[in-house]
Enzyme design. Structure first.
Site, short mmCIF file in Angstrom:
data_model
loop_
_atom_site.label_atom_id
_atom_site.label_comp_id
_atom_site.label_asym_id
_atom_site.label_seq_id
_atom_site.Cartn_x
_atom_site.Cartn_y
_atom_site.Cartn_z
CE1 TYR A 154 -1.53 85.56 5.02
CE2 TYR A 154 -3.63 86.24 5.91
CZ TYR A 154 -2.85 85.30 5.29
OH TYR A 154 -3.39 84.08 4.93
CE LYS A 207 3.22 72.98 11.10
NZ LYS A 207 3.14 71.50 10.91
CG ASP A 262 0.24 69.74 10.78
OD1 ASP A 262 0.12 70.20 11.92
OD2 ASP A 262 1.15 68.92 10.49
CG ASP A 281 -6.97 83.65 5.30
OD1 ASP A 281 -8.20 83.61 5.08
OD2 ASP A 281 -6.15 84.17 4.51
CG ASP A 295 -12.11 80.72 3.86
OD1 ASP A 295 -12.78 81.48 4.58
OD2 ASP A 295 -11.57 81.08 2.80
#
Ligand code: NAD
Length: 372
Positions: A144, A195, A228, A252, A256
């Site tokens: 970001y 990852k 993942d 992020d 959630d």
């Protein structure tokens, strides 16, 4: 730290912010009266409330008070009244300024399932019963914020969008350090998520977390997981996790995902922490519920005050090392739910609908019973 110098800056903000904060302040006052845990509380404005009075979403004086405080408690900012303002003047800029200038790089989002609300989750009770995990997300770096970024025209036609996922070893280590320290206060397990199979920044992440673990936190159980797979494991068997440390982008999404297992926005607290000052041991910290200002119910006395109250419990635990008092608040919230009291957001058939204030009253009564 003596009981007299717990400096708390309270920024209730907009919409339901002041309503839920009022109930938390009653609990803070109770702590002073009944547990001799006194706070030096200063209340100030942020967001739309600050815009209305000072024409900025956060004044320099409030910013300074936040830097001087031991902890900042925030309600919520924003609302339709200020929606048309240019981006740079919006209420949310007040919160962003706080996060940036306090350098709050570690975002803590617990996902705790209360027995009484187990049916509110979209997952089966046997999967989430007793769930208690903590996601520690890097908040100021990564995808970001990385450079280069932007949208450019490609020679010969077409356009290209670019964002850069970048982390330094120091950024990784300071975040992982928070995760390891917090794990020691909980189940002593950290799962580091990246990852590394497809991203160099993930390889560096894994190497640095592993090195820090070996050097300083060998007593904590460490595992690594690809992001993942973590997204799948959170749905399949979330109770395998204690503390998850991860970067800004993956955090992020995973936070959630984890939050939604617990049912309602009105129950979710959060904390954002800065680096610990080597000399004083102090760190900047901001505690706030995950929910926003809920303009649809603002002023109606319908808001659930528990997310804000649980954020205060996190403040007691992480800024003031008041574990017993933090647990007392959490047990109190649980007891009130077990008695069947519900605000509208968590109402279920056969339970009793109560107002924000009535929920606050019940919490104070329960506090007297459990910890007075
Ligand atoms: P929201 O979280 O304010 O509300 C979403 C829904 O959840 C609404 O129906 C609301 O009534 C309900 N809800 C939220 N908290 C509740 C509580 N404690 N008790 C009962 N019900 C609750 O999100 P939104 O509607 O997308 O945003 C409203 C405003 O809040 C916007 O201006 C947005 O920018 C702002 N916002 C602020 C923050 C923050 O201050 N950190 C976070 C998110 C949104």
């Amino acid at each position: 730290m003596t009981s007299a110098n717990k400096k708390l800056l309270v920024l209730a903000g907009d919409g339901i912010g002041p309503e839920v904060m009022a109930e938390t302040l009653r609990v803070a006052e109770w702590m002073g009266r009944r547990r001799a845990v006194r706070f030096d509380v200063r209340e100030d404005l942020v967001g739309g409330a600050a815009l209305d009075k000072h024409h900025v979403p956060l004044t320099d004086a409030t910013m300074k008070a936040a830097m001087d405080a031991d902890a900042v408690l925030l309600g919520a900012v924003g609302g339709p009244k200020w929606d048309k303002l240019p981006f740079a003047q919006k209420p949310e800029r007040g919160l962003l300024r706080l996060r940036k200038e306090m350098d709050l790089f570690a975002n803590l989002r617990p996902a705790v399932v209360f027995d009484a609300l187990v049916d509110a989750s979209s997952l089966k009770p046997e999967v989430i019963n007793g769930l208690d995990l903590l996601i520690v997300r890097e908040l100021t770096g990564g995808m970001y914020f990385g450079e280069p970024r932007g949208i450019e025209n490609i020679a010969g036609g077409g356009r290209k969008g670019t964002n850069t996922h970048t982390y330094t070893d120091a950024e990784i280590r300071r975040l992982a350090r928070v995760g390891f320290e917090l794990a020691r206060l909980r189940g002593n397990k950290v799962c580091s998520v990246e990852k590394a199979n497809v991203m160099e920044a993930g390889v560096l992440w894994r190497e640095e977390v592993t090195k820090l673990h070996a050097a300083e936190f060998a007593d904590v159980q460490l595992s690594h997981m690809y992001a993942d797979n973590c997204a799948m494991q959170l749905i399949r068997n979330p109770r395998q996790f204690d503390v998850i440390v991860t970067d800004n982008l993956f955090g992020d999404m995973l936070s959630d995902e984890a939050a939604m297992m617990t049912g309602s926005l009105g129950m979710l607290p959060s904390a954002s922490l800065g680096a610990r000052d080597a000399a004083t041991g102090r760190r900047h910290a901001l505690y706030e519920p995950v929910h926003g200002s809920a303009p649809d119910i603002a002023g109606l006395g319908q808001a659930n005050p528990i997310a804000n109250l649980l954020s205060f419990a996190m403040c007691l635990r992480y800024s003031f090392a008041l574990e017993a008092e933090a647990e007392l608040i959490e047990r109190t919230a649980k007891a009130v739910l077990d008695r069947g009291l519900r605000t509208g957001d968590i109402l279920q058939p056969g339970k009793t609908l109560v107002s924000t204030r009535a929920m606050g009253d019940a919490i104070l009564k329960e506090l007297e019973k459990l910890g007075g």
